[in-house]
Scaffold this active site. Structure first.
Site, mmCIF file in Angstrom:
data_model
loop_
_atom_site.group_PDB
_atom_site.id
_atom_site.type_symbol
_atom_site.label_atom_id
_atom_site.label_comp_id
_atom_site.label_asym_id
_atom_site.label_seq_id
_atom_site.Cartn_x
_atom_site.Cartn_y
_atom_site.Cartn_z
ATOM 1 N N TYR A 173 0.557 -1.162 0.066
ATOM 2 C CA TYR A 173 -0.100 0.127 -0.030
ATOM 3 C C TYR A 173 0.878 1.216 -0.035
ATOM 4 O O TYR A 173 2.075 1.315 0.431
ATOM 5 C CB TYR A 173 -1.166 -0.058 1.232
ATOM 6 C CG TYR A 173 -0.363 0.389 2.553
ATOM 7 C CD1 TYR A 173 -0.442 1.414 3.032
ATOM 8 C CD2 TYR A 173 0.284 -0.577 3.344
ATOM 9 C CE1 TYR A 173 0.209 1.935 4.177
ATOM 10 C CE2 TYR A 173 0.728 -0.590 4.613
ATOM 11 C CZ TYR A 173 0.720 1.010 5.054
ATOM 12 O OH TYR A 173 1.323 1.269 6.367
ATOM 13 N N CYS A 174 0.374 2.229 -0.283
ATOM 14 C CA CYS A 174 0.874 3.640 -0.357
ATOM 15 C C CYS A 174 -0.272 4.564 -0.561
ATOM 16 O O CYS A 174 -1.415 4.436 -0.177
ATOM 17 C CB CYS A 174 1.902 3.770 -1.594
ATOM 18 S SG CYS A 174 0.855 3.659 -3.349
ATOM 19 N N THR A 175 0.208 6.012 -0.612
ATOM 20 C CA THR A 175 -0.747 7.025 -0.449
ATOM 21 C C THR A 175 -1.833 7.027 -1.488
ATOM 22 O O THR A 175 -3.093 6.886 -1.077
ATOM 23 C CB THR A 175 0.005 8.390 -0.643
ATOM 24 O OG1 THR A 175 0.992 8.488 0.275
ATOM 25 C CG2 THR A 175 -1.277 9.440 -0.461
ATOM 26 N N ILE B 190 -4.252 4.457 0.281
ATOM 27 C CA ILE B 190 -4.765 4.951 1.657
ATOM 28 C C ILE B 190 -5.842 6.054 1.505
ATOM 29 O O ILE B 190 -6.759 5.751 2.305
ATOM 30 C CB ILE B 190 -3.487 5.727 2.343
ATOM 31 C CG1 ILE B 190 -2.254 4.701 2.759
ATOM 32 C CG2 ILE B 190 -4.258 6.269 3.897
ATOM 33 C CD1 ILE B 190 -1.118 5.358 3.332
#
Length: 318
Positions: free
Chosen positions: A174-176, A203
């Site tokens: 996961y990342c932004t 996110i």
């Protein structure tokens, strides 16, 4: 609120990035948008702010291009512009990791919807992997996530050997907003990892659609807001002031421009340190005056939004 912030990316082949950049820059100018947009042969990546109407027109225009049929916008409310300027630039990659040969639109990890991610993240055979930089996950991260000690995403490939211990697990990256996971998951697959997944939309989308459950702290964002709330289900604070060690989520840039580190510094300590992250930075002769915010955007006086546009105009055909 009268403004919106759009976060988006799309991996797709662009035959002539320079020509596309020119056209896209003019589109953004016509809609009074501000923000940062990167164009490359491998696609488009951007975060922009504008009025509700202007953002709606922009989304419609982008989605009308068949090359961006798969593009999804993450849309957030804002009280005003979150950027002071507009930059549309051509670069080798739409997110810099030094892996231009990897094409996520050909092969990447399995995309999980926010709800699918929420249901899988706590299973025994799953590892949740944060592929963001350290200053980002220090501010907020998923509960029990594996984090990496990297100052920039381009260091991610160097950490693969540390992840070998999880090779038999399902790895949920996961990342932004999802863009880093596209290349991170593709690279893991190339390196022999077999069960690789990614949180589609990152996110931000998880907060919008799944209430941000089990995301602890705030999410660092690359605009004037600096950090945003994500979790409306079971929020908590995980960051600590680097000076006093007390729980806090106030992210600032060090007042020393030669350092400019992203750090958590509570209001009291920031005032005592004059916005500096260390004694050395506080004593530096070039230290910027601390105005109470800890953010030092470049002044927009005399900003010319036309800067960077080609002066060439095609002749009118008779």
């Amino acid at each position: 609120m009268d403004f919106r912030v759009l976060l988006y990316y799309c991996y797709t082949h662009l035959q002539d990035p320079e020509a596309f950049r020119e056209e896209h820059h003019r589109l953004c100018l016509s809609l009074n948008l501000r923000g940062r947009i990167i164009v490359a042969e491998e696609g488009l990546n951007g975060t922009v702010s504008g009025t509700v109407a202007d953002c709606a027109a922009y989304m419609q225009a982008v989605k009308a291009d068949p090359r961006f049929a798969a593009l999804e916008f993450k849309v957030e409310e804002a009280p005003a512009h979150t950027f002071q300027k507009l930059h549309v630039r051509v670069k080798p990659e739409i997110v810099h990791v030094g892996l231009p040969a990897i094409k996520p639109y050909e092969r990447t990890g399995v995309h999980l919807s926010p709800e699918e991610f929420r249901q899988m993240k706590d299973q025994d055979d799953v590892i949740v992997l944060d592929v963001r930089s350290d200053y980002e996950h220090h501010l907020g991260r998923f509960k029990n996530a594996v984090t990496l000690d990297i100052g920039n995403f381009r260091e991610f490939p160097d950490k693969v050997e540390e992840l070998r211990q999880y090779q038999d697990k399902k790895i949920l990256t996961y990342c932004t907003g999802g863009i880093k996971c596209e290349k991170a998951s593709a690279f893991l697959l190339e390196q022999g990892f077999e069960n690789v997944y990614q949180l589609h939309g990152g996110i931000i989308k998880y907060g919008l659609e799944a209430g941000g459950e089990d995301f602890e702290g705030k999410c660092y964002v690359f605009d004037g807001r600096v950090a945003v709330d994500v979790n409306t289900v079971n929020p908590t604070v995980v960051a600590q002031c680097i000076s006093c060690g007390r729980p806090d989520e106030r992210m600032v840039n060090c007042a020393n421009p030669h350092c400019n580190a992203h750090v958590v510094l509570c209001q009291t300590c920031a005032e005592q340190r004059e916005g500096a992250c260390s004694d050395a930075c506080q004593q530096h002769p070039d230290k910027r005056p601390y105005d109470g915010t800890g953010n030092y955007p470049k002044a927009s006086n005399h900003y010319n939004p036309e800067q960077g546009l080609s002066s060439y105009r095609a002749p009118v055909r008779s």
